[in-house]
Design an enzyme around this catalytic site. Structure first.
Site, PDB file in Angstrom:
ATOM      1  N   CYS A 200      43.526  71.253  24.995  1.00 36.34           N
ATOM      2  CA  CYS A 200      43.330  71.766  23.646  1.00 36.34           C
ATOM      3  C   CYS A 200      44.683  72.116  23.029  1.00 36.34           C
ATOM      4  CB  CYS A 200      42.452  72.995  23.594  1.00 36.34           C
ATOM      5  SG  CYS A 200      40.863  72.800  24.384  1.00 36.34           S
TER       6      CYS A 200
ATOM      7  N   ARG B 238      46.848  66.562  23.194  1.00 36.90           N
ATOM      8  CA  ARG B 238      46.357  67.595  24.117  1.00 36.90           C
ATOM      9  C   ARG B 238      44.856  67.553  24.284  1.00 36.90           C
ATOM     10  NH1 ARG B 238      49.783  72.403  25.638  1.00 36.90           N
ATOM     11  NH2 ARG B 238      47.773  72.931  26.470  1.00 36.90           N
TER      12      ARG B 238
ATOM     13  N   TRP C  99      39.585  69.731  23.906  1.00 39.77           N
ATOM     14  CA  TRP C  99      39.219  68.920  25.074  1.00 39.77           C
ATOM     15  C   TRP C  99      38.132  69.720  25.771  1.00 39.77           C
ATOM     16  CZ3 TRP C  99      39.116  69.274  30.438  1.00 39.77           C
ATOM     17  CH2 TRP C  99      39.036  68.060  31.134  1.00 39.77           C
TER      18      TRP C  99
ATOM     19  N   ASN D  80      42.307  78.351  23.900  1.00 41.23           N
ATOM     20  CA  ASN D  80      42.568  77.373  24.972  1.00 41.23           C
ATOM     21  C   ASN D  80      42.300  78.065  26.286  1.00 41.23           C
ATOM     22  OD1 ASN D  80      43.524  75.441  23.309  1.00 41.23           O
ATOM     23  ND2 ASN D  80      45.671  75.645  23.906  1.00 41.23           N
ATOM     24  N   GLY D  81      41.717  77.359  27.220  1.00 38.57           N
ATOM     25  CA  GLY D  81      41.536  77.949  28.546  1.00 38.57           C
ATOM     26  C   GLY D  81      40.070  78.130  28.866  1.00 38.57           C
TER      27      GLY D  81
ATOM     28  N   GLU E 255      50.191  54.381  41.674  1.00 35.64           N
ATOM     29  CA  GLU E 255      50.542  54.644  40.275  1.00 35.64           C
ATOM     30  C   GLU E 255      50.146  53.466  39.372  1.00 35.64           C
ATOM     31  OE1 GLU E 255      51.266  57.134  38.611  1.00 35.64           O
ATOM     32  OE2 GLU E 255      52.312  56.444  36.819  1.00 35.64           O
TER      33      GLU E 255
ATOM     34  N   LYS F  72      47.515  53.762  36.270  1.00 36.19           N
ATOM     35  CA  LYS F  72      47.811  53.346  34.885  1.00 36.19           C
ATOM     36  C   LYS F  72      46.680  52.462  34.357  1.00 36.19           C
ATOM     37  CE  LYS F  72      50.172  55.685  34.026  1.00 36.19           C
ATOM     38  NZ  LYS F  72      50.909  56.718  34.695  1.00 36.19           N
TER      39      LYS F  72
ATOM     40  N   GLU G  28      43.394  54.551  33.772  1.00 29.37           N
ATOM     41  CA  GLU G  28      43.322  55.564  32.718  1.00 29.37           C
ATOM     42  C   GLU G  28      43.386  54.991  31.312  1.00 29.37           C
ATOM     43  OE1 GLU G  28      47.826  57.443  33.193  1.00 29.37           O
ATOM     44  OE2 GLU G  28      46.222  58.749  32.598  1.00 29.37           O
TER      45      GLU G  28
ATOM     46  N   HIS H  63      41.676  47.632  57.629  1.00 25.33           N
ATOM     47  CA  HIS H  63      40.851  48.661  58.285  1.00 25.33           C
ATOM     48  C   HIS H  63      39.613  49.012  57.454  1.00 25.33           C
ATOM     49  CE1 HIS H  63      43.832  49.169  61.391  1.00 25.33           C
ATOM     50  NE2 HIS H  63      44.761  49.195  60.446  1.00 25.33           N
TER      51      HIS H  63
ATOM     52  N   LYS I  33      46.694  65.159  27.578  1.00 19.39           N
ATOM     53  CA  LYS I  33      48.060  65.034  28.090  1.00 19.39           C
ATOM     54  C   LYS I  33      48.419  66.195  29.010  1.00 19.39           C
ATOM     55  CE  LYS I  33      52.214  63.300  28.324  1.00 19.39           C
ATOM     56  NZ  LYS I  33      52.337  62.139  29.232  1.00 19.39           N
TER      57      LYS I  33
HETATM   58  O1  M6R Z   1      52.417  67.292  33.120  1.00 24.36           O
HETATM   59  P1  M6R Z   1      52.158  66.951  34.558  1.00 24.36           P
HETATM   60  O2  M6R Z   1      53.156  66.010  35.114  1.00 24.36           O
HETATM   61  O3  M6R Z   1      51.986  68.144  35.427  1.00 24.36           O
HETATM   62  O4  M6R Z   1      50.758  66.186  34.531  1.00 24.36           O
HETATM   63  C1  M6R Z   1      50.128  65.787  35.722  1.00 24.36           C
HETATM   64  C2  M6R Z   1      49.017  64.801  35.465  1.00 24.36           C
HETATM   65  O5  M6R Z   1      48.024  65.384  34.682  1.00 24.36           O
HETATM   66  C3  M6R Z   1      49.534  63.532  34.767  1.00 24.36           C
HETATM   67  O6  M6R Z   1      50.555  62.925  35.491  1.00 24.36           O
HETATM   68  C4  M6R Z   1      48.393  62.512  34.575  1.00 24.36           C
HETATM   69  O7  M6R Z   1      47.972  62.038  35.814  1.00 24.36           O
HETATM   70  C5  M6R Z   1      48.850  61.377  33.665  1.00 24.36           C
HETATM   71  N1  M6R Z   1      47.893  61.166  32.625  1.00 24.36           N
HETATM   72  C6  M6R Z   1      49.018  60.089  34.366  1.00 24.36           C
HETATM   73  O8  M6R Z   1      49.443  59.071  33.515  1.00 24.36           O
END
Ligand code: M6R
Length: 610
Positions: free
Chosen positions: A2, A28, A75, A99-100, A481, A485, A488, A504, A605
């Site tokens: 948020c 956010r 969010w 927020n929270g 990773e 990508k 997501e 395995h 984010k």
């Molecule tokens: O801001 P941070 O690096 O702590 O965030 C961690 C994850 O939320 C962040 O890397 C998330 O996995 C990304 N969306 C990946 O692209």
């Protein structure tokens, strides 16, 4: 999660400042949004489901003038994404954005219901509006009512509240969720993140946990929750406004992928000596590092993947044993820590709740702590004993790209420093490693030239529903990773595995409908083994995309359907190189699929809830 923005000052500017601020915070959270503007003593509220563009449409030509206002982009945590659950929430004369998560909301809700307050949303946040209004109805001042409410709620919160009864102030609470006050002339600002207000002011006051700020047009008073005034310094922040523009690119993600040569250079700056002979980390206490007997690296998502690579680099260069932990697991794992343990927390945003809670736990257990983060003065930066900043510049795309490659650079630099502190590597080794490091910006630039080839591959592969990414050693985390990508931003199921682990179990998944993407630089210690794994996949009719370094595939072309060849590089640097084509691959597939690349569904984010 948020985003929050608030403003007090010129009645004609309020609407624009709130909407522009929300647009800058949209990364956010983006399932619904709303603003409340207080005009003299009348509150006007507009809310909409969906993105800020929906809110803008709804507001249309409405003037919405008022001396102060609050805005929120959501969010969802409690309650679905809907207009009724969008903030601001109201109760009588009071409006609030939050927020929270309020952990004790069930008991507070039932108390308030007994007092006759009616709840219209499914959110926990609505409680705050009723709590403040309840105080006002009992004849208390706005400040007393807000303080009383803030004392009652448990959990991480950033809150801004306004009331028609005292329409010349906003009251802010920070409790484990970030919020800052921006200072102006005859006007002041509030934001969960600085980008929301940076076009208007760079004079920032960071609130601390437990702070309550009373923000008026010409005055900001900060107290603790007992009403005792506390002093918080004004900080001048610098921010590059270009970070908030797409600069001709269709998406922030693509722009940020292309910014990697520059962000690598910026991250190296000041960490390599002028004559390129040694590595220095200003402000880092190497004597303290020398005493370290064990290291734990932790983070979430992409930052966790960089921790996995960090472990291998540190162990290789310094022989200090390293454990890696997913931040959300660490806190509850009863970790073994003493004063000779260094906990390295990695976070792009520096605000991720899972990571900052893990950091606090590590401190509580007596560990030394070091943060690797991209955001100056962020919560994690402030809580850690020592900080190394990545200099990636603001990362807006939800999919992390340039933050990741700069984290890897920092890990490599740190490994050299630890190696030196432990007497495990020589000056000559360091100066050869420095050569590799300074070559990184150019290396990434060369890899970016493969963009058209990757785009063509995305055309060929975008219709597949499942992908497997395989790597070994330093490139196993790159498999994770690369798969993250793709998941997501293009919503395609993808799994990353250690290549040797396939046989395995997971190899049962392989057939001609499951493309397998190998990440295999030729100078990797396990290159011949990975060729064995390649043969195993081909023997099961798997479709193979093979990412390797120059000539790495020359003898194996019969097993490979598509080849991505990047320039040769030092193996320790290879993850920084191999991830770039995978970022582009995910981007182009998502583009073909027409997904919302910068703001993929269900994500935010910065994840400030556990
Ligand atoms: O801001 P941070 O690096 O702590 O965030 C961690 C994850 O939320 C962040 O890397 C998330 O996995 C990304 N969306 C990946 O692209």
């Amino acid at each position: 999660m948020c985003g929050i923005v608030g403003y007090i000052g010129d009645a004609k500017k309020t609407k624009q400042i709130l909407l522009e601020g929300l647009l800058r915070l949209e990364y956010r959270g983006y399932d619904s949004s709303g603003i409340a503007v207080l005009n003299k003593s009348v509150t006007n509220i507009v809310k909409a489901k969906g993105k800020i563009a929906e809110l803008q449409k709804k507001i249309g030509k409405e003037k919405l003038e008022g001396q102060l206002g609050i805005g929120h982009t959501r969010w969802a945590t409690h309650g679905i994404a809907s207009e009724v659950n969008a903030h601001p929430h109201t109760s009588g004369t009071t409006s609030v954005v939050h927020n929270g998560i309020i952990e004790n909301y069930v008991e507070l809700k039932s108390e308030l219901k007994q007092k006759g307050f009616k709840f219209i949303s499914d959110t926990d946040s609505e409680i705050l509006a009723h709590l403040v209004e309840s105080g006002l109805e009992n004849g208390k001042s706005f400040t007393e009512s807000a303080r009383g409410a803030f004392k009652k709620v448990k959990g991480a919160c950033a809150v801004v509240v306004i009331t028609e009864r005292e329409p010349e102030k906003l009251i802010v609470l920070r409790n484990f969720s970030p919020v800052v006050v921006g200072l102006g002339e005859n006007e002041n600002y509030i934001a969960s993140d600085i980008p929301a207000i940076i076009p208007y002011t760079n004079r920032i006051v960071y609130l601390e946990d437990g702070d309550m700020a009373i923000v008026e047009k010409n005055e900001v008073t900060i107290t603790d929750l007992n009403g005792t005034e506390v002093k918080r310094e004004e900080v001048l922040v610098s921010s590059d406004p270009a970070s908030f523009e797409k600069g001709g690119f269709k998406h922030f993600m693509l722009k940020e992928i292309y910014e990697q040569p520059r962000s690598a250079l910026d991250t190296l700056r000041g960490k390599i000596s002028g004559d390129f002979s040694s590595i220095e980390l200003a402000g880092i206490n190497t004597k303290q590092l020398n005493k370290i007997k064990k290291i734990i690296t932790l983070g979430c998502g992409t930052s966790y993947h960089s921790c996995l690579i960090g472990k291998l680099l540190i162990e290789n260069l310094s022989r200090i044993p390293v454990e890696v932990s997913i931040a959300s697991e660490f806190r509850y794992s009863n970790p073994i820590i003493d004063q000779d343990t260094l906990v390295i927390v990695v976070s792009q945003s520096g605000e991720t709740a899972d990571t900052s809670e893990a950091l606090l736990e590590a401190k509580r257990l007596g560990a030394k702590t070091l943060a690797i983060t991209n955001v100056f003065n962020s919560k994690i930066a402030r809580e850690s004993d020592q900080v190394i900043y990545t200099r990636a510049g603001t990362e807006i795309g939800v999919a992390s790209t340039k933050a990741f490659t700069t984290q890897l650079l920092v890990f490599y630099i740190l490994s050299n420093i630890l190696g030196k502190a432990k007497g495990r590597i020589s000056e000559e080794d360091i100066s050869s490693n420095v050569k590799s490091l300074v070559g990184v910006p150019l290396l990434i630039e060369k890899i970016l030239k493969l963009d058209d080839q990757i785009k063509a591959l995305a055309q060929k592969y975008n219709n597949f529903n499942n992908f497997i990414f395989l790597g070994r050693g330093l490139n196993f985390p790159i498999a994770l990773e690369g798969a993250l990508k793709l998941k997501e931003i293009s919503y395609i199921h993808a799994e990353g595995y250690a290549a040797g682990e396939m046989k395995h179990g997971p190899i049962a998944l392989v057939d001609e409908n499951v493309p397998v993407l190998f990440i295999a630089p030729k100078n990797g210690a396990n290159f011949t083994k990975i060729i064995g794994n390649l043969r195993e996949i081909k023997a099961r009719n798997g479709l193979v995309i093979f990412l390797t370094t120059e000539k790495g595939a020359d003898e194996y072309k019969e097993y490979i359907d598509d080849l991505i060849e990047i320039p040769n590089c030092d193996y320790n640097i290879s993850p920084i190189a191999t991830i770039v084509p995978l970022q582009l691959f995910a981007y182009h597939i998502a583009r073909i699929k027409g997904t919302d690349i910068d703001q993929p569904r269900n994500l935010a984010k910065v994840v400030t809830v556990e």
